[in-house]
Design an enzyme around this catalytic site. Sequence first.
Site, PDB file in Angstrom:
ATOM      1  CG  HIS A 110     -16.116  44.854 106.860  1.00 24.77           C
ATOM      2  ND1 HIS A 110     -15.159  45.620 106.222  1.00 24.77           N
ATOM      3  CD2 HIS A 110     -15.769  43.578 106.626  1.00 24.77           C
ATOM      4  CE1 HIS A 110     -14.286  44.838 105.633  1.00 24.77           C
ATOM      5  NE2 HIS A 110     -14.628  43.574 105.858  1.00 24.77           N
ATOM      6  CG  ASP A 140     -14.578  48.981 106.762  1.00 25.96           C
ATOM      7  OD1 ASP A 140     -15.223  48.579 107.748  1.00 25.96           O
ATOM      8  OD2 ASP A 140     -14.114  48.219 105.894  1.00 25.96           O
ATOM      9  CB  SER A 213     -11.665  42.252 106.010  1.00 27.09           C
ATOM     10  OG  SER A 213     -12.255  42.092 104.756  1.00 27.09           O
TER      11      SER A 213
END
Length: 439
Positions: A110, A140, A213
């Site tokens: 992402h 992911d 992230s």
Amino acid sequence: MNSTLAHGMRLLVALVLSLSFVSANARSLPDFTELVEEHAPVVVNISTISTSKSPQSQMFQGDMEQIPDFLRHFFGAPAPYQDREKRQERQSMGSGFVVTDDGYILTNNHVIEGADEIYVRFNDRRELKAELIGSDKRSDLAVLKVEADGLPTAKLGKSKDLKVGEWVFAIGSPFGFDYSVTAGIVSAKGRSLPNENYVPFIQTDVAINPGNSGGPLFNMDGEVVGINSQIYTRSGGFMGMSFAIPMDVAMEVVDQLRGQGYVSRGWLGVLIQEVSKELAESFGLDKPHGALVAQVVPGSPAQEAGIQVGDIIVKYEDEKINLSSQLPHFVGRTKVGEDAELTVIRNGDRKTVKVEIGELPNSSDVPVKPAKATVPEANRLGVMVKELDDAVLKDAGLEGGVQVVKVQAGPASNAGIRQGDIIAKINNESFESLEDFED
């Protein structure tokens, strides 16, 4: 005087002991300074540029108006005076880490999803353009490559060796602040999250925020044991629950992305549900455990192996299944074409079933088609149901059953039956028609 002196000596001894206790406690707390200094160079900051009508970053799903002006550029958000409709480029920011000295970098999917250009900034302030080698939305994860040699690389650890309560720390770029360090402990292992069926997440209380992230989660040996991916939040910021992709799972994905550019996963072909206390009692189990097969996909490996609706899968190879959410993790990590041994409970008997694992299709959703039969009034269960037509039965891999169209107060509602559920068995007995169901 002697009494006063003795009292003073006792106070002094107590103070010394207290200070010694505090000092011992301080020494027992982990020291991250050397670890951070040694391993920070493997962490990178990632920014992307993509063409879009909307300039706002998708990395932070909060109210952009609440972000202070001095932070806005870190999110790729335009300043208030800019024309938002005409701005076509946006930047989003995340983290990553180097896994090979020739430039392979691991991050979250992402972070780079939809990007036209990807840039990687290193600890020494160098910035290089990166190529996307491959990405996998289900886990992911994404693998990037920059043209460089002799890069510092992360020391990879075994996430399966992690223990709950163990100290861990993260390095990343929350809100664009490079190389921020946060620490905490492992809160739980093997967590399943909604819509994330193939990753048994590591839960920690390490503070993770937008921009972290894709960054590494280290253990106290300086090994990367996870990739920070998600947080549980009601505010948009950290609330004490962070989730990381286990490194063991990540490297299986990385090897496939580097080797073939995509990820293939094992597929069994069943829809499952949790075994509740009431279901466990009805199936004669001593406690709730296993994965209850609610549907078998036609033409799937499960159907070919003879798995039936109502089977409870309690073991996959040597792994016991306590929660139904564990089964997709085990199946997904099995190589396509390999045989797997399942232990199932069927009609109170324990059986062993061998299945040749297939490849997970892009979409294994079973279509639900409207039934044509009329709907009678609610029965003693407190449900109104309709008969399933042949097409739906075929799609669901069932010989008979009914679909719930309305649930009223009563036993069914108390048991968790909801509108849209398909009832295929009663007291573990199959039935073919609406009339059979009413009987």
